[in-house]
Motif scaffolding. Sequence first.
Motif, mmCIF file in Angstrom:
data_model
loop_
_atom_site.group_PDB
_atom_site.id
_atom_site.type_symbol
_atom_site.label_atom_id
_atom_site.label_comp_id
_atom_site.label_asym_id
_atom_site.label_seq_id
_atom_site.Cartn_x
_atom_site.Cartn_y
_atom_site.Cartn_z
ATOM 1 N N ILE A 180 12.284 56.042 71.814
ATOM 2 C CA ILE A 180 11.795 57.412 71.589
ATOM 3 C C ILE A 180 11.567 58.156 72.904
ATOM 4 C CG2 ILE A 180 10.749 56.869 69.370
ATOM 5 C CD1 ILE A 180 8.022 57.073 70.824
ATOM 6 N N GLY A 181 11.993 57.541 74.016
ATOM 7 C CA GLY A 181 11.855 58.266 75.271
ATOM 8 C C GLY A 181 12.342 57.473 76.460
ATOM 9 N N ALA A 182 12.928 58.169 77.422
ATOM 10 C CA ALA A 182 13.249 57.597 78.729
ATOM 11 C C ALA A 182 12.229 58.146 79.717
ATOM 12 C CB ALA A 182 14.667 57.974 79.152
ATOM 13 N N ILE A 183 11.673 57.268 80.552
ATOM 14 C CA ILE A 183 10.598 57.670 81.456
ATOM 15 C C ILE A 183 11.021 57.462 82.903
ATOM 16 C CG2 ILE A 183 9.498 55.387 81.343
ATOM 17 C CD1 ILE A 183 6.788 56.846 81.577
ATOM 18 N N ALA A 192 7.755 62.056 83.928
ATOM 19 C CA ALA A 192 8.153 62.767 82.712
ATOM 20 C C ALA A 192 8.884 61.832 81.767
ATOM 21 C CB ALA A 192 9.040 63.967 83.056
ATOM 22 N N VAL A 193 8.864 62.185 80.498
ATOM 23 C CA VAL A 193 9.593 61.483 79.447
ATOM 24 C C VAL A 193 10.534 62.486 78.799
ATOM 25 C CG1 VAL A 193 9.398 60.263 77.236
ATOM 26 C CG2 VAL A 193 7.688 59.889 79.028
ATOM 27 N N CYS A 194 11.734 62.050 78.480
ATOM 28 C CA CYS A 194 12.687 62.959 77.831
ATOM 29 C C CYS A 194 13.309 62.269 76.624
ATOM 30 C CB CYS A 194 13.770 63.409 78.800
ATOM 31 S SG CYS A 194 15.063 62.184 79.115
ATOM 32 N N ASN A 195 13.936 63.072 75.755
ATOM 33 C CA ASN A 195 14.704 62.520 74.637
ATOM 34 C C ASN A 195 16.195 62.636 74.926
ATOM 35 O OD1 ASN A 195 15.443 65.210 74.094
ATOM 36 N ND2 ASN A 195 13.872 65.470 72.513
ATOM 37 N N SER A 196 17.016 62.281 73.960
ATOM 38 C CA SER A 196 18.462 62.252 74.179
ATOM 39 C C SER A 196 19.060 63.643 74.336
ATOM 40 C CB SER A 196 19.154 61.527 73.025
ATOM 41 O OG SER A 196 18.949 62.222 71.802
ATOM 42 N N GLN A 208 21.629 44.952 79.669
ATOM 43 C CA GLN A 208 21.540 45.682 80.936
ATOM 44 C C GLN A 208 22.372 46.961 80.895
ATOM 45 O OE1 GLN A 208 19.393 44.807 83.063
ATOM 46 N NE2 GLN A 208 20.091 44.821 85.198
ATOM 47 N N LYS A 209 23.585 46.846 80.392
ATOM 48 C CA LYS A 209 24.470 48.012 80.328
ATOM 49 C C LYS A 209 23.895 49.083 79.410
ATOM 50 C CE LYS A 209 29.199 49.395 79.169
ATOM 51 N NZ LYS A 209 30.540 48.929 78.702
ATOM 52 N N SER A 210 23.362 48.649 78.256
ATOM 53 C CA SER A 210 22.813 49.599 77.304
ATOM 54 C C SER A 210 21.538 50.242 77.833
ATOM 55 C CB SER A 210 22.522 48.881 75.982
ATOM 56 O OG SER A 210 21.981 49.779 75.029
ATOM 57 N N GLN A 211 20.691 49.434 78.466
ATOM 58 C CA GLN A 211 19.425 49.955 78.986
ATOM 59 C C GLN A 211 19.660 50.980 80.084
ATOM 60 O OE1 GLN A 211 17.488 49.885 81.854
ATOM 61 N NE2 GLN A 211 15.443 50.175 81.022
ATOM 62 N N ILE A 212 20.489 50.628 81.040
ATOM 63 C CA ILE A 212 20.744 51.525 82.170
ATOM 64 C C ILE A 212 21.485 52.780 81.714
ATOM 65 C CG2 ILE A 212 21.979 51.767 84.356
ATOM 66 C CD1 ILE A 212 21.361 48.821 84.908
ATOM 67 N N GLY A 213 22.481 52.615 80.864
ATOM 68 C CA GLY A 213 23.252 53.762 80.392
ATOM 69 C C GLY A 213 22.400 54.763 79.630
ATOM 70 N N THR A 214 21.504 54.242 78.791
ATOM 71 C CA THR A 214 20.630 55.121 78.016
ATOM 72 C C THR A 214 19.609 55.802 78.914
ATOM 73 O OG1 THR A 214 20.870 53.614 76.130
ATOM 74 C CG2 THR A 214 19.100 55.250 76.024
ATOM 75 N N ARG A 215 19.026 55.031 79.826
ATOM 76 C CA ARG A 215 17.966 55.563 80.687
ATOM 77 C C ARG A 215 18.471 56.612 81.669
ATOM 78 N NH1 ARG A 215 17.191 51.461 84.224
ATOM 79 N NH2 ARG A 215 17.954 52.717 85.954
ATOM 80 N N ASN A 216 19.721 56.529 82.033
ATOM 81 C CA ASN A 216 20.257 57.417 83.071
ATOM 82 C C ASN A 216 20.318 58.882 82.667
ATOM 83 O OD1 ASN A 216 20.514 55.564 85.080
ATOM 84 N ND2 ASN A 216 22.719 55.271 84.875
ATOM 85 N N PHE A 223 17.953 60.586 82.401
ATOM 86 C CA PHE A 223 16.938 61.267 83.190
ATOM 87 C C PHE A 223 17.468 61.769 84.517
ATOM 88 C CE2 PHE A 223 12.474 61.061 81.635
ATOM 89 C CZ PHE A 223 12.149 62.309 82.135
ATOM 90 N N GLU A 224 18.498 61.141 85.050
ATOM 91 C CA GLU A 224 19.087 61.673 86.276
ATOM 92 C C GLU A 224 19.610 63.078 86.031
ATOM 93 O OE1 GLU A 224 18.800 60.101 89.091
ATOM 94 O OE2 GLU A 224 17.829 58.407 88.078
ATOM 95 N N ARG A 225 20.164 63.297 84.851
ATOM 96 C CA ARG A 225 20.672 64.622 84.506
ATOM 97 C C ARG A 225 19.534 65.605 84.264
ATOM 98 N NH1 ARG A 225 23.717 62.504 79.578
ATOM 99 N NH2 ARG A 225 23.857 64.692 78.974
#
Length: 224
Positions: free
Chosen positions: A99-102, A133-137, A205-213, A215-217
Amino acid sequence: MMLLNTIGNDLKRSTNRSFAITPEIQLLIALRYYATGAFQFVLGDHINVNKSTVCRVIKRVSKRIPSLRPLFIKMPENQIEKLVVQIGFYEMYNFPRVIGAIDCTHIRIQSPKSDIGEQFRNRKGYFSFNVQAVCNSKMDITNIVARWPGSVHDSTIFENSLLRARFENNEFEGCFLLGDGGYPCRNYLMTPLLNPTTNAELKYQKSQIGTRNIFERVFGVLKR
């Protein structure tokens, strides 16, 4: 127009003068200042308003807009809202129940007073606030903490946040946050593995990093 309809009444001036600035013009003055960063006397000349008036207008509008925070910056509250956010994240890299990337980012500032200035010097050597900050998709920011000096570590900000307390109190039971290696791994906060080796670990690892990234955007758009 939505913003005007929301805060317009608060910008009306109780005066009998014939030339009171309308809420619409006040809002436009502030938005133009935010967008261009132009000197206030330039904005005043553009619409034939005194510089001091422009200053007061910008201050007035700038106080009203943040008061709308509870309406727009909020975590999903009910099961339907949570499910919508989770589906959005899952469609990215198949990571369930997120429910959020932090993450945190440094917002550059000028040096504060000398007696506290060094608290704001971050590890890269410049003065900043460290903003969590926390963001959604959809790249909407759903939670933000913007009060810590740049020298404070990301994990310290999280440990002292209301958001952590809400997760500890099971307000988001069964849901995850995704963070980078700067955060502690918790049953509600999933972080990258240090040395993934098995096929399952590599997939995680691939799923975690890909989803979390995402936030870079988010931070890139915000800073631009």
